[in-house]
Design a protein around this motif. Sequence first.
Motif, PDB file in Angstrom:
ATOM      1  N   LYS A   1       0.835  -1.202   0.000  1.00  0.00           N
ATOM      2  CA  LYS A   1       0.000   0.000   0.000  1.00  0.00           C
ATOM      3  C   LYS A   1       0.872   1.255   0.000  1.00  0.00           C
ATOM      4  O   LYS A   1       1.800   1.377   0.799  1.00  0.00           O
ATOM      5  N   GLN A   2       0.547   2.198  -0.872  1.00  0.00           N
ATOM      6  CA  GLN A   2       1.281   3.459  -0.876  1.00  0.00           C
ATOM      7  C   GLN A   2       1.093   4.215   0.435  1.00  0.00           C
ATOM      8  O   GLN A   2       1.944   5.012   0.830  1.00  0.00           O
ATOM      9  N   SER A   3      -0.006   3.949   1.131  1.00  0.00           N
ATOM     10  CA  SER A   3      -0.274   4.633   2.396  1.00  0.00           C
ATOM     11  C   SER A   3       0.694   4.228   3.501  1.00  0.00           C
ATOM     12  O   SER A   3       0.709   4.843   4.572  1.00  0.00           O
ATOM     13  N   SER A   4       1.511   3.207   3.254  1.00  0.00           N
ATOM     14  CA  SER A   4       2.500   2.771   4.247  1.00  0.00           C
ATOM     15  C   SER A   4       3.824   3.513   4.103  1.00  0.00           C
ATOM     16  O   SER A   4       4.784   3.208   4.818  1.00  0.00           O
ATOM     17  N   PHE A   5       3.879   4.490   3.188  1.00  0.00           N
ATOM     18  CA  PHE A   5       5.120   5.206   2.920  1.00  0.00           C
ATOM     19  C   PHE A   5       4.871   6.707   2.885  1.00  0.00           C
ATOM     20  O   PHE A   5       3.834   7.166   2.398  1.00  0.00           O
ATOM     21  N   VAL A   6       5.838   7.459   3.396  1.00  0.00           N
ATOM     22  CA  VAL A   6       5.786   8.919   3.325  1.00  0.00           C
ATOM     23  C   VAL A   6       7.168   9.447   2.965  1.00  0.00           C
ATOM     24  O   VAL A   6       8.177   8.764   3.168  1.00  0.00           O
ATOM     25  N   PHE A   7       7.206  10.656   2.429  1.00  0.00           N
ATOM     26  CA  PHE A   7       8.470  11.342   2.211  1.00  0.00           C
ATOM     27  C   PHE A   7       8.727  12.279   3.381  1.00  0.00           C
ATOM     28  O   PHE A   7       7.887  13.110   3.724  1.00  0.00           O
ATOM     29  N   PHE A   8       9.891  12.119   3.989  1.00  0.00           N
ATOM     30  CA  PHE A   8      10.301  12.972   5.101  1.00  0.00           C
ATOM     31  C   PHE A   8      11.715  13.450   4.819  1.00  0.00           C
ATOM     32  O   PHE A   8      12.636  12.646   4.690  1.00  0.00           O
ATOM     33  N   HIS A   9      11.888  14.767   4.676  1.00  0.00           N
ATOM     34  CA  HIS A   9      13.186  15.339   4.307  1.00  0.00           C
ATOM     35  C   HIS A   9      13.740  14.674   3.049  1.00  0.00           C
ATOM     36  O   HIS A   9      14.913  14.290   2.981  1.00  0.00           O
ATOM     37  N   ASP A  10      12.878  14.518   2.045  1.00  0.00           N
ATOM     38  CA  ASP A  10      13.254  13.980   0.733  1.00  0.00           C
ATOM     39  C   ASP A  10      13.671  12.518   0.760  1.00  0.00           C
ATOM     40  O   ASP A  10      14.276  12.026  -0.190  1.00  0.00           O
ATOM     41  N   LYS A  11      13.365  11.814   1.831  1.00  0.00           N
ATOM     42  CA  LYS A  11      13.663  10.388   1.883  1.00  0.00           C
ATOM     43  C   LYS A  11      12.373   9.610   2.112  1.00  0.00           C
ATOM     44  O   LYS A  11      11.493  10.048   2.846  1.00  0.00           O
TER      45      LYS A  11
END
Length: 366
Positions: free
Chosen positions: A160-170
């Motif tokens: 699921k894409q909802s299991s990932f986020v971008f934080f400080h470009d990572k």
Amino acid sequence: VSFDYNKSEEWYKGSLSFKRDGKPIPVTCVKVDGVDGIDAASRAELIFHRTCEVGADVVLRPHKDLFIKQKYFPKLPDHIEIRKGVSCVCYDRSEPLKDWANKVQSKEIVPYMMISLNYLSGLLMTVFKTFGAHPLGNLDLIRGVRSIQAKGFFHGGLHKQSSFVFFHDKLKVINVEGSLADLSLSEQDEKKKKDLMQLRMMLDVVFKKILGSKYSWKECSSFLKFFDNAECLDYPEFVEKLISHPLLLSSEERMGMFARYHRKWEIVGKHKAVEKALRSSDFDHFKSWNRTPVLSNMNKFMKGVYYHNSGNYSGEVTELLRYLRNLYNHYYQLKALTVNIVDVDSGVQRLFPGFLELLYTHLEKL
């Protein structure tokens, strides 16, 4: 907790303060639903504690699990869930992968990776290997998933894409939930392997979304196909082969593989097997590899190594392997040129995309 106006029913942006007069922390609160007989509040608490326990670099640590309810948006429709109250897990302010992919698809943003894909084909490998910074660090993700499992957990939702986020470009993983504690060893391995296969599904979906359903990226396609072919292996062997795939290695390691495979070709007991593999139809694209259009497109340092041997190479695939071995061993001797191993790797991938991945598929097992 205070919230920005936001109609999303998957996540909410706002600010979190732990003291009445404390400095507000920008946060993204990810909604958690009840599932399988576990109510939303209990599940949010479980996710919070397990995600905190992992502590892996690739996992974004949450601040708090909360039940939130917003009454102060007069224009907010009554049916919006945040008016009724939702359970959530609060993380540092970040951007969901799904939103990022939508922005790329609509050309609202053009990340470094997309520029490279469209205009700098020779840098594809460099971009993908730095996927943590620009922007999807594949090897970091795989190691991160393994570190989650080493702590006694599995994720269970990495497709699921909802299991990932971008934080400080990572790219970071959120919402770790599953426990391996009460499972048998075979069940644990099944859950671990499923995590990695779900990661493969997510990568494919994201690339199709931002590059189109028929995107052409031989190295990446080879890597995703390798996932599928290796799924039948026992988990330890599956992971070992996965993390040693050429797509995930450094430029130095990738170029060194040409020298290693050439040494394998020189071994008397393996010579015939290597030659038979290189004569297979899979390598047809690389037969007559040194025709004039290819040579004219070589970088100066590649030509320098090629003609140092008076251009004495035939068009056989074994000769391409020999040339790339020589390129790795001697490129640095061209003192008139400023070139590093990343330049060499990029040049090889530009002219012979997918060749190393084919060698890995056919020769690694010999």
